[in-house]
Design a protein around this motif. Structure first.
Motif, PDB file in Angstrom:
ATOM      1  N   ASN A 219       2.254  -8.536  -8.346  1.00 48.49           N
ATOM      2  CA  ASN A 219       1.730  -9.127  -7.113  1.00 48.49           C
ATOM      3  C   ASN A 219       0.546  -8.312  -6.599  1.00 48.49           C
ATOM      4  O   ASN A 219       0.306  -7.177  -7.021  1.00 48.49           O
ATOM      5  CB  ASN A 219       2.813  -9.270  -6.030  1.00 48.49           C
ATOM      6  CG  ASN A 219       3.313  -7.935  -5.490  1.00 48.49           C
ATOM      7  OD1 ASN A 219       2.878  -6.859  -5.890  1.00 48.49           O
ATOM      8  ND2 ASN A 219       4.250  -8.011  -4.568  1.00 48.49           N
ATOM      9  N   MET A 220      -0.215  -8.906  -5.689  1.00 46.36           N
ATOM     10  CA  MET A 220      -1.367  -8.220  -5.116  1.00 46.36           C
ATOM     11  C   MET A 220      -0.946  -7.150  -4.116  1.00 46.36           C
ATOM     12  O   MET A 220      -1.691  -6.207  -3.866  1.00 46.36           O
ATOM     13  CB  MET A 220      -2.289  -9.231  -4.430  1.00 46.36           C
ATOM     14  CG  MET A 220      -3.181 -10.019  -5.382  1.00 46.36           C
ATOM     15  SD  MET A 220      -4.270  -8.984  -6.424  1.00 46.36           S
ATOM     16  CE  MET A 220      -5.203  -8.091  -5.184  1.00 46.36           C
ATOM     17  N   LYS A 221       0.246  -7.293  -3.547  1.00 50.60           N
ATOM     18  CA  LYS A 221       0.695  -6.340  -2.538  1.00 50.60           C
ATOM     19  C   LYS A 221       0.704  -4.916  -3.085  1.00 50.60           C
ATOM     20  O   LYS A 221       0.200  -3.979  -2.445  1.00 50.60           O
ATOM     21  CB  LYS A 221       2.096  -6.747  -2.056  1.00 50.60           C
ATOM     22  CG  LYS A 221       2.665  -5.878  -0.948  1.00 50.60           C
ATOM     23  CD  LYS A 221       4.016  -6.439  -0.509  1.00 50.60           C
ATOM     24  CE  LYS A 221       4.617  -5.621   0.611  1.00 50.60           C
ATOM     25  NZ  LYS A 221       5.913  -6.167   1.051  1.00 50.60           N
ATOM     26  N   GLN A 222       1.279  -4.727  -4.260  1.00 55.07           N
ATOM     27  CA  GLN A 222       1.342  -3.382  -4.853  1.00 55.07           C
ATOM     28  C   GLN A 222      -0.031  -2.931  -5.351  1.00 55.07           C
ATOM     29  O   GLN A 222      -0.395  -1.756  -5.228  1.00 55.07           O
ATOM     30  CB  GLN A 222       2.370  -3.350  -5.989  1.00 55.07           C
ATOM     31  CG  GLN A 222       3.785  -3.755  -5.574  1.00 55.07           C
ATOM     32  CD  GLN A 222       4.351  -2.880  -4.463  1.00 55.07           C
ATOM     33  OE1 GLN A 222       4.005  -1.714  -4.322  1.00 55.07           O
ATOM     34  NE2 GLN A 222       5.238  -3.468  -3.656  1.00 55.07           N
ATOM     35  N   MET A 223      -0.798  -3.854  -5.911  1.00 57.49           N
ATOM     36  CA  MET A 223      -2.149  -3.505  -6.355  1.00 57.49           C
ATOM     37  C   MET A 223      -3.016  -3.077  -5.173  1.00 57.49           C
ATOM     38  O   MET A 223      -3.760  -2.085  -5.244  1.00 57.49           O
ATOM     39  CB  MET A 223      -2.792  -4.689  -7.075  1.00 57.49           C
ATOM     40  CG  MET A 223      -4.215  -4.436  -7.557  1.00 57.49           C
ATOM     41  SD  MET A 223      -4.354  -3.114  -8.791  1.00 57.49           S
ATOM     42  CE  MET A 223      -3.811  -3.995 -10.269  1.00 57.49           C
ATOM     43  N   ASN A 224      -2.921  -3.798  -4.069  1.00 57.72           N
ATOM     44  CA  ASN A 224      -3.717  -3.453  -2.901  1.00 57.72           C
ATOM     45  C   ASN A 224      -3.342  -2.088  -2.343  1.00 57.72           C
ATOM     46  O   ASN A 224      -4.196  -1.349  -1.857  1.00 57.72           O
ATOM     47  CB  ASN A 224      -3.572  -4.526  -1.823  1.00 57.72           C
ATOM     48  CG  ASN A 224      -4.415  -5.755  -2.125  1.00 57.72           C
ATOM     49  OD1 ASN A 224      -5.382  -5.683  -2.871  1.00 57.72           O
ATOM     50  ND2 ASN A 224      -4.035  -6.877  -1.547  1.00 57.72           N
ATOM     51  N   ALA A 225      -2.061  -1.757  -2.420  1.00 55.64           N
ATOM     52  CA  ALA A 225      -1.625  -0.443  -1.941  1.00 55.64           C
ATOM     53  C   ALA A 225      -2.253   0.669  -2.774  1.00 55.64           C
ATOM     54  O   ALA A 225      -2.681   1.704  -2.243  1.00 55.64           O
ATOM     55  CB  ALA A 225      -0.099  -0.344  -1.990  1.00 55.64           C
ATOM     56  N   VAL A 226      -2.328   0.454  -4.090  1.00 57.81           N
ATOM     57  CA  VAL A 226      -2.952   1.447  -4.972  1.00 57.81           C
ATOM     58  C   VAL A 226      -4.453   1.512  -4.718  1.00 57.81           C
ATOM     59  O   VAL A 226      -5.055   2.584  -4.724  1.00 57.81           O
ATOM     60  CB  VAL A 226      -2.654   1.108  -6.453  1.00 57.81           C
ATOM     61  CG1 VAL A 226      -3.401   2.049  -7.392  1.00 57.81           C
ATOM     62  CG2 VAL A 226      -1.155   1.206  -6.725  1.00 57.81           C
ATOM     63  N   ARG A 227      -5.054   0.374  -4.440  1.00 53.97           N
ATOM     64  CA  ARG A 227      -6.490   0.348  -4.124  1.00 53.97           C
ATOM     65  C   ARG A 227      -6.770   1.109  -2.833  1.00 53.97           C
ATOM     66  O   ARG A 227      -7.750   1.860  -2.735  1.00 53.97           O
ATOM     67  CB  ARG A 227      -6.966  -1.096  -3.981  1.00 53.97           C
ATOM     68  CG  ARG A 227      -6.933  -1.887  -5.274  1.00 53.97           C
ATOM     69  CD  ARG A 227      -7.103  -3.365  -5.049  1.00 53.97           C
ATOM     70  NE  ARG A 227      -8.483  -3.763  -4.850  1.00 53.97           N
ATOM     71  CZ  ARG A 227      -8.876  -5.029  -4.780  1.00 53.97           C
ATOM     72  NH1 ARG A 227      -7.981  -6.004  -4.889  1.00 53.97           N
ATOM     73  NH2 ARG A 227     -10.139  -5.333  -4.621  1.00 53.97           N
ATOM     74  N   GLU A 228      -5.917   0.908  -1.844  1.00 55.25           N
ATOM     75  CA  GLU A 228      -6.108   1.584  -0.565  1.00 55.25           C
ATOM     76  C   GLU A 228      -5.969   3.096  -0.688  1.00 55.25           C
ATOM     77  O   GLU A 228      -6.506   3.845   0.124  1.00 55.25           O
ATOM     78  CB  GLU A 228      -5.117   1.032   0.462  1.00 55.25           C
ATOM     79  CG  GLU A 228      -5.450  -0.392   0.905  1.00 55.25           C
ATOM     80  CD  GLU A 228      -4.296  -1.077   1.614  1.00 55.25           C
ATOM     81  OE1 GLU A 228      -3.280  -0.390   1.870  1.00 55.25           O
ATOM     82  OE2 GLU A 228      -4.412  -2.280   1.892  1.00 55.25           O
ATOM     83  N   SER A 229      -5.261   3.529  -1.723  1.00 53.27           N
ATOM     84  CA  SER A 229      -5.132   4.965  -1.994  1.00 53.27           C
ATOM     85  C   SER A 229      -6.338   5.507  -2.767  1.00 53.27           C
ATOM     86  O   SER A 229      -6.390   6.702  -3.076  1.00 53.27           O
ATOM     87  CB  SER A 229      -3.849   5.240  -2.788  1.00 53.27           C
ATOM     88  OG  SER A 229      -2.702   4.847  -2.060  1.00 53.27           O
ATOM     89  N   GLY A 230      -7.272   4.633  -3.104  1.00 49.36           N
ATOM     90  CA  GLY A 230      -8.471   5.044  -3.820  1.00 49.36           C
ATOM     91  C   GLY A 230      -8.244   5.324  -5.289  1.00 49.36           C
ATOM     92  O   GLY A 230      -9.042   6.025  -5.921  1.00 49.36           O
ATOM     93  N   LEU A 231      -7.185   4.758  -5.864  1.00 57.84           N
ATOM     94  CA  LEU A 231      -6.826   5.075  -7.239  1.00 57.84           C
ATOM     95  C   LEU A 231      -7.346   4.070  -8.256  1.00 57.84           C
ATOM     96  O   LEU A 231      -7.353   4.350  -9.451  1.00 57.84           O
ATOM     97  CB  LEU A 231      -5.296   5.167  -7.360  1.00 57.84           C
ATOM     98  CG  LEU A 231      -4.625   6.255  -6.516  1.00 57.84           C
ATOM     99  CD1 LEU A 231      -3.105   6.140  -6.618  1.00 57.84           C
ATOM    100  CD2 LEU A 231      -5.100   7.638  -6.951  1.00 57.84           C
ATOM    101  N   VAL A 232      -7.774   2.894  -7.779  1.00 55.93           N
ATOM    102  CA  VAL A 232      -8.203   1.836  -8.694  1.00 55.93           C
ATOM    103  C   VAL A 232      -9.672   1.491  -8.444  1.00 55.93           C
ATOM    104  O   VAL A 232     -10.130   1.490  -7.303  1.00 55.93           O
ATOM    105  CB  VAL A 232      -7.327   0.573  -8.518  1.00 55.93           C
ATOM    106  CG1 VAL A 232      -7.873  -0.600  -9.310  1.00 55.93           C
ATOM    107  CG2 VAL A 232      -5.904   0.854  -8.970  1.00 55.93           C
TER     108      VAL A 232
END
Length: 279
Positions: free
Chosen positions: A82-95
């Motif tokens: 899902n996008m929810k987990q991907m967005n969380a990783v993006r917000e951490s600056g990891l992706v």
């Protein structure tokens, strides 16, 4: 050219070539939602045959993979359910934000053991007293989606005002991965479970049956794939992403019950969808 200069140039050439060889990976590390185990396993084999580069998969619940990445685990790519987990990783600056794209879709199904001891024939039966239901936790995508489906059914007068309460009262276990949900149902440890359509694979057909969840109640799960900022091998990672989104990759995904994105891959902004934000 005198000998000292020749030797120096030769040494520099050797070091340059060695550095170039060192850049070439023997292995890509791909953190992958558990529901993609069969499809990505096959795509990984195609990639390895084409490139000679082994793909090391870490299959787990998307939320568990996210936590591992946030705690410093190394990966070249992350495929979430899902996008929810991907967005969380993006917000951490990891992706790498520009790399993130939706590459396939999925939806949920009710699954029951092959012998179906509780005689579950439809979604209404889930509210009967004593039915044993297993589902994902609310943090794992398949569990989040299941809760949304149950809520939709509960809001339909055809299922009665107590439906959602009665179904949730029958949940005996909440798992951190869809693989555990499927295993418990296949072993007869539960009467029914919520899993993805794609989880009813060839090796599971003899152990579980699938009950269709009508589209008006179902959830369309979108799967994003993105490259980690710390990937040491961006060119090779991009080649893997291209394979996933190619006609060959889509054919593999379709074989495993996914609904591939046929048009140009969709890139999503960092903000989660309204559905996921409310989850």
């Amino acid at each position: 050219m005198n000998k000292p200069v020749f030797v120096a140039l030769f040494a520099a050439l050797v070091l340059s070539m060695s550095a170039g060889f060192a850049q070439s990976p023997d292995e890509l590390t791909v953190f992958t939602a558990a529901s993609l185990t069969g499809a990505f396993g096959e795509i990984g084999e195609i990639y390895e045959n084409e490139t000679g580069i082994h793909v090391a998969f870490n299959f787990d619940g998307s939320q568990a993979l996210r936590t591992q990445l946030e705690n410093g685990a190394y990966a070249d790519l992350f495929a979430s359910a899902n996008m929810k987990q991907m967005n969380a990783v993006r917000e951490s600056g990891l992706v790498n934000n520009s790399s993130v794209a939706i590459f396939t879709r999925n939806k949920l199904s009710l699954i029951v053991p092959k012998d179906n001891p509780a005689n579950i024939r439809n979604l209404t039966n889930l509210a009967r007293p004593g039915v044993k239901i297993v589902m994902g936790t609310k943090d794992v995508p398949v569990g989040d989606y299941a809760l949304q489906i149950i809520a939709k059914l509960g809001n339909d007068s055809a299922y009665g005002p107590d439906y959602e309460r009665d179904v949730l009262a029958n949940v005996i276990s909440q798992e951190t991965s869809v693989s555990y949900v499927v295993t418990k149902v296949a072993l007869g440890e539960a009467d029914a479970g919520f899993a993805y359509v794609s989880d009813v694979t060839q090796d599971m057909i003899s152990k579980i049956d699938k009950i269709v969840i009508p589209d008006e109640y179902n959830i369309i799960a979108e799967y994003p794939l993105g490259m980690l900022m710390e990937s040491k091998y961006p060119a090779e990672s991009q080649r893997f992403m291209d394979l996933v989104m190619s006609d060959e990759g889509r054919a593999v995904l379709e074989k495993y019950g996914f609904d591939p994105v046929e048009s140009e891959p969709e890139v999503h902004e960092e903000t989660a969808s309204a559905t996921e934000a409310a989850a």
